[in-house]
Design a protein around this motif. Structure first.
Motif, short mmCIF file in Angstrom:
data_model
loop_
_atom_site.label_atom_id
_atom_site.label_comp_id
_atom_site.label_asym_id
_atom_site.label_seq_id
_atom_site.Cartn_x
_atom_site.Cartn_y
_atom_site.Cartn_z
N VAL A 70 43.59 38.71 38.42
CA VAL A 70 43.13 37.52 38.29
C VAL A 70 43.51 36.64 39.69
N TYR A 71 44.79 36.71 40.19
CA TYR A 71 45.34 36.16 41.30
C TYR A 71 44.73 36.30 42.57
N ASN A 72 43.90 37.66 42.37
CA ASN A 72 43.21 38.28 43.61
C ASN A 72 41.70 37.80 43.22
N GLY A 73 41.54 37.10 42.36
CA GLY A 73 40.15 36.37 42.32
C GLY A 73 39.35 37.13 41.26
N LYS A 74 39.88 38.15 40.54
CA LYS A 74 38.95 38.78 39.58
C LYS A 74 38.73 37.89 38.22
N ASP B 263 40.94 30.74 33.83
CA ASP B 263 41.00 31.24 35.29
C ASP B 263 40.18 30.55 36.25
N ILE B 264 39.48 29.89 35.68
CA ILE B 264 38.36 28.75 36.65
C ILE B 264 39.29 27.94 37.16
N LYS B 265 40.63 27.43 36.42
CA LYS B 265 41.43 26.60 36.86
C LYS B 265 42.04 26.94 38.51
N ILE B 266 42.11 28.28 38.46
CA ILE B 266 42.90 28.83 39.64
C ILE B 266 42.01 29.50 40.50
N ASN B 267 40.85 29.80 40.25
CA ASN B 267 40.10 30.61 41.18
C ASN B 267 38.62 29.91 41.86
#
Ligand SMILES: C[S@@+](CC[C@H](N)C(=O)[O-])C[C@H]1O[C@@H](n2cnc3c(N)ncnc32)[C@H](O)[C@@H]1O
Length: 405
Positions: free
Chosen positions: A14-18, A318-322
């Motif tokens: 997820v941190y890599n954009g998945k 994950d929207i908040k991060i990516n």
């Protein structure tokens, strides 16, 4: 303990954009999926405050240790595991060279957590775990109301059920829930369960009495009825997995084309249609062109367009991060392309129902104004924006009539 490895893999991806939901779906058959979800969602939902705690303890941390620290701090705050067990478990799974460090970091957090939590309370981005770029837009666009969004995004995702009118009334289905001992709330004749359930535990799901659908999405039919729209021929331009298409077919006697660009997601539409005993023409195609079109104009185009999905942050944290503001602008371009194209499939006096699950004016009200300026006969009839609450996501609806000029 096994769950930690999966959690670390998912967080790394997820941190890599998945995409978080897609990553989790790879683990759906694992025995410990509930624990995996608890930890992954927990860390991502609390991402900004957890990172603040860590940064205040150390500025020098490897990527792997950062993940362990995030998981540990989340567990110390939210799980009912004894604190010593949390620390021991995370030390156990650390590399030999990191064991001392992880032990020190988590103990340091325990010692300072009260003070750190006070600091978090003073900063909305940390308190609500929402990135500043979103807070800044919300403040600008919603003025005093912006806090409704911050608070709305911090509830657990609601579990809405849509009753299939062709099988049962809401009242009849509520009796079934009562008899099954399932607790719920009823909001404007729509059902929200107090606890999420596995599909197999939802009474009469398999025979099509109900579908899982957020309450905000269930307003579609109320919105059409309020405006006296009774469709006969419909194209749902972005239809998968078919929630809104099925809702329309449950409520109106109409023909419906369910179009989606993603072939893999069409199967979901078919499954829903079969389970609910409904009929539609399901097509793969791009709503940005007409290669798929049979040239028959319709009286309702539903365009539940691809969007930033920012209204579903509590479900998709994950929207908040990516996501970034640039993504919002890219979605606006796609939305414009789809509406310009789909407008031609609409007969005069027909309606366009434009829907997003975005909270940004750029994708909603501002886009509507752009359409009105750039499309002939684009007559805005009604708008409905649903704010996020404990019981629903945020959704935006606009109804437009195509008039001959
Ligand atoms: C918000 S979802 C739709 C949800 C659906 N209406 C429902 O209620 O279940 C957006 C959908 O648009 C589809 N999509 C994205 N770009 C598209 C395009 N250019 N043409 C058609 N469908 C598209 C995506 O594959 C996705 O399934």
């Amino acid at each position: 303990m096994d769950e930690y490895k999966s959690v670390i893999n998912i967080l790394t991806n997820v941190y890599n954009g998945k995409n978080l939901s897609e990553e989790l779906s790879n683990y759906k058959n694992e025995n410990n999926i509930a624990k995996i979800k608890f930890l992954v969602y927990g860390v991502i939902r609390n991402y900004f405050s957890i990172n603040f705690y860590i940064e205040n303890i150390t500025k020098n941390i490897s990527k792997k240790d950062l993940l362990l620290a995030q998981i540990g701090i989340f567990e110390l705050n939210e799980s009912n595991k004894p604190e010593y067990a949390v620390v021991n478990n995370l030390v156990d799974i650390s590399n030999v060279s990191s064991k001392k460090f992880i032990n020190w970091l988590l103990r340091e957090y325990q010692r300072n957590s009260e003070l750190l939590k006070k600091a978090v309370e003073k900063n909305y981005s940390l308190k609500y775990n929402i990135p500043n770029w979103i807070i800044d837009i919300l403040k600008k666009q919603y003025k005093k109301e912006y806090k409704i969004f911050l608070e709305g995004f911090n509830f657990h995702p609601a579990f809405g059920l849509r009753v299939n009118n062709r099988n049962k009334s809401v009242q009849e289905y509520l009796l079934i829930l009562d008899n099954s001992g399932i607790n719920y709330k009823v909001i404007t004749n729509k059902i929200c369960l107090n606890q999420p359930l596995n599909i197999k535990d939802i009474p009469n799901f398999s025979i099509g009495d109900v579908s899982i659908q957020d309450i905000a999405a269930q307003y579609l039919v109320d919105f059409l009825n309020k405006n006296n729209v009774i469709p006969r021929k419909v194209i749902d331009a972005c239809a998968a997995p078919g929630g809104k298409a099925c809702q329309i077919l449950e409520n109106y006697n109409c023909e419906l084309i369910a179009l989606d660009i993603n072939n893999n997601r069409l199967e979901k539409i078919n499954q829903n249609l079969n389970r609910l005993n409904l009929k539609a023409t399901v097509l793969v195609g791009d709503a940005g062109n007409k290669n798929w079109w049979n040239k028959e104009k319709v009286d309702l185009v539903v365009a539940d367009v691809p969007c930033s999905a920012s209204g579903t942050i509590k479900r998709n944290p994950d929207i908040k991060i990516n996501r970034s503001y640039n993504d919002v602008l890219k979605f606006v371009e796609t939305q414009r392309k789809i509406i310009l194209n789909m407008w031609e499939c609409l007969e005069y006096n027909g309606f366009l129902l434009y829907i997003t699950c975005s909270i940004f004016r750029e994708e909603n009200q501002d886009n509507l104004l752009w359409f009105r300026e750039n499309i002939k006969g684009f007559n805005i009839i009604d708008e409905l924006q649903i704010y996020p609450t404990e019981y629903n996501d945020s959704l935006y609806y606009a109804l437009v009539k195509k008039i001959a000029l």
